[in-house]
Design a protein around this motif. Structure first.
Motif, mmCIF file in Angstrom:
data_model
loop_
_atom_site.group_PDB
_atom_site.id
_atom_site.type_symbol
_atom_site.label_atom_id
_atom_site.label_comp_id
_atom_site.label_asym_id
_atom_site.label_seq_id
_atom_site.Cartn_x
_atom_site.Cartn_y
_atom_site.Cartn_z
ATOM 1 N N ILE A 109 0.839 -1.197 0.000
ATOM 2 C CA ILE A 109 0.000 0.000 0.000
ATOM 3 C C ILE A 109 0.878 1.253 0.000
ATOM 4 O O ILE A 109 0.650 2.187 -0.763
ATOM 5 N N GLY A 110 1.900 1.267 0.849
ATOM 6 C CA GLY A 110 2.741 2.454 1.020
ATOM 7 C C GLY A 110 3.501 2.849 -0.229
ATOM 8 O O GLY A 110 3.574 4.034 -0.570
ATOM 9 N N TYR A 111 4.068 1.871 -0.951
ATOM 10 C CA TYR A 111 4.808 2.203 -2.160
ATOM 11 C C TYR A 111 3.887 2.739 -3.247
ATOM 12 O O TYR A 111 4.280 3.604 -4.022
ATOM 13 N N LEU A 112 2.666 2.248 -3.302
ATOM 14 C CA LEU A 112 1.701 2.789 -4.264
ATOM 15 C C LEU A 112 1.347 4.234 -3.932
ATOM 16 O O LEU A 112 1.222 5.071 -4.826
ATOM 17 N N ILE A 113 1.204 4.530 -2.639
ATOM 18 C CA ILE A 113 0.908 5.907 -2.222
ATOM 19 C C ILE A 113 2.081 6.822 -2.552
ATOM 20 O O ILE A 113 1.895 7.923 -3.073
ATOM 21 N N LEU A 114 3.314 6.383 -2.249
ATOM 22 C CA LEU A 114 4.487 7.202 -2.575
ATOM 23 C C LEU A 114 4.630 7.393 -4.081
ATOM 24 O O LEU A 114 4.914 8.483 -4.549
ATOM 25 N N GLY A 115 4.460 6.312 -4.815
ATOM 26 C CA GLY A 115 4.684 6.364 -6.257
ATOM 27 C C GLY A 115 3.648 7.160 -7.011
ATOM 28 O O GLY A 115 3.974 7.957 -7.893
ATOM 29 N N PHE A 116 2.396 6.953 -6.682
ATOM 30 C CA PHE A 116 1.324 7.591 -7.444
ATOM 31 C C PHE A 116 0.750 8.820 -6.758
ATOM 32 O O PHE A 116 -0.101 9.495 -7.326
ATOM 33 N N GLY A 117 1.200 9.119 -5.546
ATOM 34 C CA GLY A 117 0.711 10.285 -4.814
ATOM 35 C C GLY A 117 1.427 11.561 -5.218
ATOM 36 O O GLY A 117 2.228 11.601 -6.150
ATOM 37 N N GLU A 118 1.133 12.599 -4.498
ATOM 38 C CA GLU A 118 1.697 13.930 -4.792
ATOM 39 C C GLU A 118 3.071 14.164 -4.184
ATOM 40 O O GLU A 118 3.684 15.194 -4.451
ATOM 41 N N SER A 119 3.537 13.260 -3.354
ATOM 42 C CA SER A 119 4.813 13.480 -2.681
ATOM 43 C C SER A 119 5.968 13.494 -3.679
ATOM 44 O O SER A 119 5.948 12.796 -4.685
ATOM 45 N N ARG A 120 6.940 14.325 -3.387
ATOM 46 C CA ARG A 120 8.125 14.482 -4.258
ATOM 47 C C ARG A 120 9.351 13.997 -3.522
ATOM 48 O O ARG A 120 9.479 14.152 -2.306
ATOM 49 N N TYR A 121 10.277 13.462 -4.294
ATOM 50 C CA TYR A 121 11.536 12.957 -3.723
ATOM 51 C C TYR A 121 12.484 14.125 -3.504
ATOM 52 O O TYR A 121 12.688 14.956 -4.381
ATOM 53 N N ARG A 122 13.071 14.156 -2.301
ATOM 54 C CA ARG A 122 14.089 15.166 -1.970
ATOM 55 C C ARG A 122 15.381 14.459 -1.636
ATOM 56 O O ARG A 122 15.404 13.588 -0.777
ATOM 57 N N ARG A 123 16.454 14.828 -2.304
ATOM 58 C CA ARG A 123 17.732 14.128 -2.114
ATOM 59 C C ARG A 123 18.270 14.282 -0.699
ATOM 60 O O ARG A 123 18.641 13.320 -0.082
ATOM 61 N N ALA A 124 18.413 15.457 -0.188
ATOM 62 C CA ALA A 124 18.919 15.615 1.172
ATOM 63 C C ALA A 124 18.691 16.995 1.711
ATOM 64 O O ALA A 124 18.399 17.920 1.119
#
Length: 124
Positions: A109-124
């Motif tokens: 469930i969590g990876y689907l939310i991260l992948g298809f949700g609005e959250s953006r990846y931040r390097r550091a």
């Protein structure tokens, strides 16, 4: 238990409904990881390869890929899995509860939310 009994046990576990359910959960995790890898700037195809996806997931969480070897140590691997989940959640702007429950306990469930949700990846 003799070797024939063990093979019968594995045949029972990985056949029929149980095998189909396990395959469905694996496909859900791969679909979610594919999008997570893409958001983090890695090729999504890496999500399909079982050991490679763990190495790159650790790298996306901000640690050295070599630390994925810690998963091989029984108790350390369990604790390291929680640490990776929390750090991965932080990289996508999620809190500790989300990370623990939806990335460690229920990753399909969590990876689907991260992948298809609005959250953006931040390097550091």
């Amino acid at each position: 238990m003799d070797s024939n009994g063990i093979s019968d046990l594995f045949a029972a576990i990985f056949s029929g409904t149980t095998g189909l359910i396990a395959l469905v959960f694996y496909v859900l995790v791969v679909i979610g990881l594919w999008k997570v890898f893409t958001k983090a700037g890695y090729p999504g195809i890496l999500a399909i390869i079982p050991i490679v996806n763990v190495v790159f997931l650790v790298k996306i969480a901000g640690m050295s890929g070599w630390l994925a070897l810690l998963y091989l140590i029984p108790i350390v691997g369990f604790i390291f899995g929680i640490i990776v989940a929390v750090k991965l959640g932080e990289r996508f702007g999620k809190g500790g509860l989300f990370s623990f429950f939806l990335l460690f306990v229920f990753p399909y469930i969590g990876y689907l939310i991260l992948g298809f949700g609005e959250s953006r990846y931040r390097r550091a």
